[in-house]
Design a protein around this motif. Structure first.
Motif, mmCIF file in Angstrom:
data_model
loop_
_atom_site.group_PDB
_atom_site.id
_atom_site.type_symbol
_atom_site.label_atom_id
_atom_site.label_comp_id
_atom_site.label_asym_id
_atom_site.label_seq_id
_atom_site.Cartn_x
_atom_site.Cartn_y
_atom_site.Cartn_z
ATOM 1 N N ARG A 60 0.833 -1.205 0.000
ATOM 2 C CA ARG A 60 0.000 0.000 0.000
ATOM 3 C C ARG A 60 0.866 1.254 0.000
ATOM 4 N NH1 ARG A 60 -3.130 -3.003 3.682
ATOM 5 N NH2 ARG A 60 -2.172 -1.900 5.442
ATOM 6 N N ARG A 61 1.978 1.189 0.731
ATOM 7 C CA ARG A 61 2.877 2.344 0.737
ATOM 8 C C ARG A 61 3.451 2.585 -0.648
ATOM 9 N NH1 ARG A 61 8.036 3.451 4.861
ATOM 10 N NH2 ARG A 61 8.590 5.476 3.987
ATOM 11 N N MET A 62 3.821 1.534 -1.342
ATOM 12 C CA MET A 62 4.300 1.678 -2.720
ATOM 13 C C MET A 62 3.245 2.349 -3.586
ATOM 14 S SD MET A 62 6.342 -1.787 -3.819
ATOM 15 C CE MET A 62 6.813 -1.052 -5.377
ATOM 16 N N GLN A 63 2.012 1.872 -3.464
ATOM 17 C CA GLN A 63 0.919 2.426 -4.270
ATOM 18 C C GLN A 63 0.676 3.900 -3.953
ATOM 19 O OE1 GLN A 63 -1.888 -0.504 -2.939
ATOM 20 N NE2 GLN A 63 -1.653 -1.791 -4.764
ATOM 21 N N ASP A 64 0.731 4.236 -2.666
ATOM 22 C CA ASP A 64 0.523 5.623 -2.259
ATOM 23 C C ASP A 64 1.655 6.525 -2.757
ATOM 24 O OD1 ASP A 64 -1.781 4.847 -0.970
ATOM 25 O OD2 ASP A 64 -0.881 4.804 1.036
ATOM 26 N N GLU A 65 2.879 6.047 -2.645
ATOM 27 C CA GLU A 65 4.020 6.837 -3.109
ATOM 28 C C GLU A 65 3.922 7.084 -4.612
ATOM 29 O OE1 GLU A 65 7.489 5.460 0.083
ATOM 30 O OE2 GLU A 65 7.060 4.216 -1.666
ATOM 31 N N ALA A 66 3.575 6.038 -5.366
ATOM 32 C CA ALA A 66 3.448 6.180 -6.817
ATOM 33 C C ALA A 66 2.308 7.137 -7.176
ATOM 34 C CB ALA A 66 3.219 4.820 -7.453
ATOM 35 N N ALA A 67 1.214 7.062 -6.428
ATOM 36 C CA ALA A 67 0.071 7.946 -6.693
ATOM 37 C C ALA A 67 0.424 9.412 -6.471
ATOM 38 C CB ALA A 67 -1.111 7.550 -5.808
ATOM 39 N N ARG A 68 1.359 9.667 -5.569
ATOM 40 C CA ARG A 68 1.816 11.042 -5.318
ATOM 41 C C ARG A 68 2.893 11.486 -6.303
ATOM 42 N NH1 ARG A 68 1.769 9.149 0.181
ATOM 43 N NH2 ARG A 68 4.062 8.980 0.147
ATOM 44 N N GLY A 69 3.237 10.626 -7.234
ATOM 45 C CA GLY A 69 4.272 10.952 -8.205
ATOM 46 C C GLY A 69 5.671 10.770 -7.693
ATOM 47 N N GLU A 70 5.816 10.051 -6.573
ATOM 48 C CA GLU A 70 7.129 9.798 -5.981
ATOM 49 C C GLU A 70 7.667 8.451 -6.452
ATOM 50 O OE1 GLU A 70 6.568 9.869 -1.780
ATOM 51 O OE2 GLU A 70 5.674 11.880 -1.773
ATOM 52 N N VAL A 71 8.980 8.305 -6.402
ATOM 53 C CA VAL A 71 9.581 6.995 -6.628
ATOM 54 C C VAL A 71 9.281 6.149 -5.392
ATOM 55 C CG1 VAL A 71 11.732 5.720 -6.936
ATOM 56 C CG2 VAL A 71 11.395 7.911 -8.112
ATOM 57 N N PRO A 72 8.551 5.031 -5.524
ATOM 58 C CA PRO A 72 8.114 4.263 -4.341
ATOM 59 C C PRO A 72 9.192 3.342 -3.786
ATOM 60 C CG PRO A 72 7.229 3.277 -6.322
ATOM 61 C CD PRO A 72 7.966 4.516 -6.771
ATOM 62 N N ARG A 73 10.355 3.905 -3.549
ATOM 63 C CA ARG A 73 11.497 3.087 -3.147
ATOM 64 C C ARG A 73 11.386 2.597 -1.710
ATOM 65 N NH1 ARG A 73 16.521 5.691 -5.380
ATOM 66 N NH2 ARG A 73 15.545 4.904 -7.263
ATOM 67 N N TRP A 74 10.840 3.453 -0.815
ATOM 68 C CA TRP A 74 10.763 3.031 0.574
ATOM 69 C C TRP A 74 9.749 1.908 0.744
ATOM 70 C CZ3 TRP A 74 14.926 4.290 2.720
ATOM 71 C CH2 TRP A 74 15.551 5.514 2.467
ATOM 72 N N GLY A 75 8.628 2.024 0.047
ATOM 73 C CA GLY A 75 7.664 0.934 0.090
ATOM 74 C C GLY A 75 8.210 -0.331 -0.527
ATOM 75 N N ASP A 76 8.986 -0.179 -1.589
ATOM 76 C CA ASP A 76 9.608 -1.321 -2.255
ATOM 77 C C ASP A 76 10.560 -2.044 -1.298
ATOM 78 O OD1 ASP A 76 10.367 -3.067 -4.286
ATOM 79 O OD2 ASP A 76 11.777 -1.661 -5.193
ATOM 80 N N GLU A 77 11.402 -1.286 -0.630
ATOM 81 C CA GLU A 77 12.336 -1.879 0.327
ATOM 82 C C GLU A 77 11.585 -2.581 1.460
ATOM 83 O OE1 GLU A 77 16.133 -0.646 3.201
ATOM 84 O OE2 GLU A 77 15.243 0.835 1.854
ATOM 85 N N ALA A 78 10.558 -1.919 1.982
ATOM 86 C CA ALA A 78 9.786 -2.506 3.081
ATOM 87 C C ALA A 78 9.099 -3.796 2.640
ATOM 88 C CB ALA A 78 8.751 -1.501 3.580
ATOM 89 N N PHE A 79 8.637 -3.841 1.399
ATOM 90 C CA PHE A 79 7.980 -5.034 0.874
ATOM 91 C C PHE A 79 8.933 -6.228 0.874
ATOM 92 C CE2 PHE A 79 6.631 -7.861 -2.563
ATOM 93 C CZ PHE A 79 5.264 -7.974 -2.367
ATOM 94 N N HIS A 80 10.099 -6.032 0.299
ATOM 95 C CA HIS A 80 11.051 -7.142 0.188
ATOM 96 C C HIS A 80 11.612 -7.536 1.552
ATOM 97 C CE1 HIS A 80 11.296 -7.607 -4.213
ATOM 98 N NE2 HIS A 80 10.972 -6.322 -4.233
ATOM 99 N N GLU A 81 11.844 -6.551 2.405
ATOM 100 C CA GLU A 81 12.358 -6.879 3.737
ATOM 101 C C GLU A 81 11.293 -7.602 4.569
ATOM 102 O OE1 GLU A 81 14.235 -4.604 7.604
ATOM 103 O OE2 GLU A 81 14.881 -4.001 5.594
ATOM 104 N N SER A 82 10.033 -7.217 4.409
ATOM 105 C CA SER A 82 8.959 -7.894 5.150
ATOM 106 C C SER A 82 8.829 -9.349 4.726
ATOM 107 C CB SER A 82 7.632 -7.161 4.934
ATOM 108 O OG SER A 82 7.673 -5.860 5.482
ATOM 109 N N ILE A 83 9.005 -9.622 3.449
ATOM 110 C CA ILE A 83 8.976 -11.008 2.972
ATOM 111 C C ILE A 83 10.153 -11.777 3.555
ATOM 112 C CG2 ILE A 83 9.239 -12.466 0.911
ATOM 113 C CD1 ILE A 83 7.645 -10.339 -0.628
ATOM 114 N N ALA A 84 11.320 -11.138 3.596
ATOM 115 C CA ALA A 84 12.497 -11.801 4.168
ATOM 116 C C ALA A 84 12.291 -12.085 5.655
ATOM 117 C CB ALA A 84 13.737 -10.945 3.944
ATOM 118 N N GLU A 85 11.659 -11.163 6.365
ATOM 119 C CA GLU A 85 11.367 -11.398 7.778
ATOM 120 C C GLU A 85 10.404 -12.573 7.947
ATOM 121 O OE1 GLU A 85 9.972 -7.585 9.008
ATOM 122 O OE2 GLU A 85 11.981 -6.853 9.525
ATOM 123 N N ALA A 86 9.499 -12.733 6.980
ATOM 124 C CA ALA A 86 8.509 -13.807 7.057
ATOM 125 C C ALA A 86 9.087 -15.172 6.709
ATOM 126 C CB ALA A 86 7.336 -13.502 6.122
#
Length: 239
Positions: free
Chosen positions: A131-157
């Motif tokens: 959702r953070r990635m989607q929100d960042e992209a919707a604001r016209g931002e590079v959704p890098r923080w959401g991207d990092e959180a996504f992959h790190e959350s999968i690694a934690e899981a």
């Protein structure tokens, strides 16, 4: 000063070193255009991705300038004379396309393990990152923080601390200057929308507890990322 075949050890740095030496010797003068990426790869006996990593490194150093749709030009001989150390061993110095190739191998299995082991809190974190990635992209931002959180959350899981540490190291490289410069050329709204869709496929597979599907979805996403970063300079869309 002829080009010569390179041994595959810190490959892109060796390529950058040869090109830098040619500039210092005056074979490529300031303002001149370098041979095309494909031609350099053929002369050096290496892959085009390795040449691209070398060119990105030289651009970060201020030695060359990449003009999309025109070519790659020598920008500064004085910068070329300041030859940086090539014996670094930190994620910042890892070649971006080589990192993505490694991620295809490692993170695909991480996703498969996450499909088996993820708890409710893990799934919540992965969904929130998307959702953070989607929100960042919707604001016209590079959704890098959401991207990092996504992959790190999968690694934690995935349930393996060594793999989590490995993924975090990948992201140290992902946030480094070489990746940043590469992204400036090839990241844009269309590519990020495609990436977000690919992330959604990974999430769905993990939610379904389907390890094989999670592995395939992550492989597809990272292979597409490698393809996007390997696109022709001429076809790179405007940001």
């Amino acid at each position: 000063m002829p080009l010569h075949t390179i041994e595959p050890q810190r490959l892109y740095r060796q390529i950058a070193g040869q090109l830098r030496d040619l500039m210092v010797e005056g074979e490529f003068s300031v303002g001149s255009r370098l041979p095309a990426e494909r031609e350099l790869a053929q002369q050096l006996g290496v892959s085009r991705p390795s040449v691209r990593e070398a060119l990105i490194a030289l651009e970060v150093e201020g030695i060359i300038e990449v003009r999309t749709g025109s070519g790659i030009y020598v920008k500064s001989r004085s910068a070329a004379n300041n030859n940086p150390s090539t014996d670094q061993d930190t994620p910042d110095d890892w070649g971006p396309l080589e990192v993505i190739s490694a991620r295809i191998v490692v993170e695909s299995e991480v996703a498969a393990l996450a499909a088996q082991n993820a708890g409710k809190a893990h799934l919540k974190a992965i969904r929130a990152a998307l959702r953070r990635m989607q929100d960042e992209a919707a604001r016209g931002e590079v959704p890098r923080w959401g991207d990092e959180a996504f992959h790190e959350s999968i690694a934690e899981a995935c349930g393996t601390s060594v793999l989590l540490d490995t993924v975090r190291r990948f992201w140290q490289a992902r946030n480094g200057p070489l990746f940043e410069r590469l992204g400036a050329h090839f990241e844009h709204s269309t590519s990020w929308q495609a990436a977000i869709s690919e992330h959604q496929q990974v999430l769905w597979a993990i939610e379904e507890r389907n390890s094989a599907a999670a592995r395939r979805a992550m492989q597809k996403h990272l292979r597409q990322a490698h393809k996007r970063y390997s696109a022709s300079w001429r076809r790179a869309p405007a940001r």
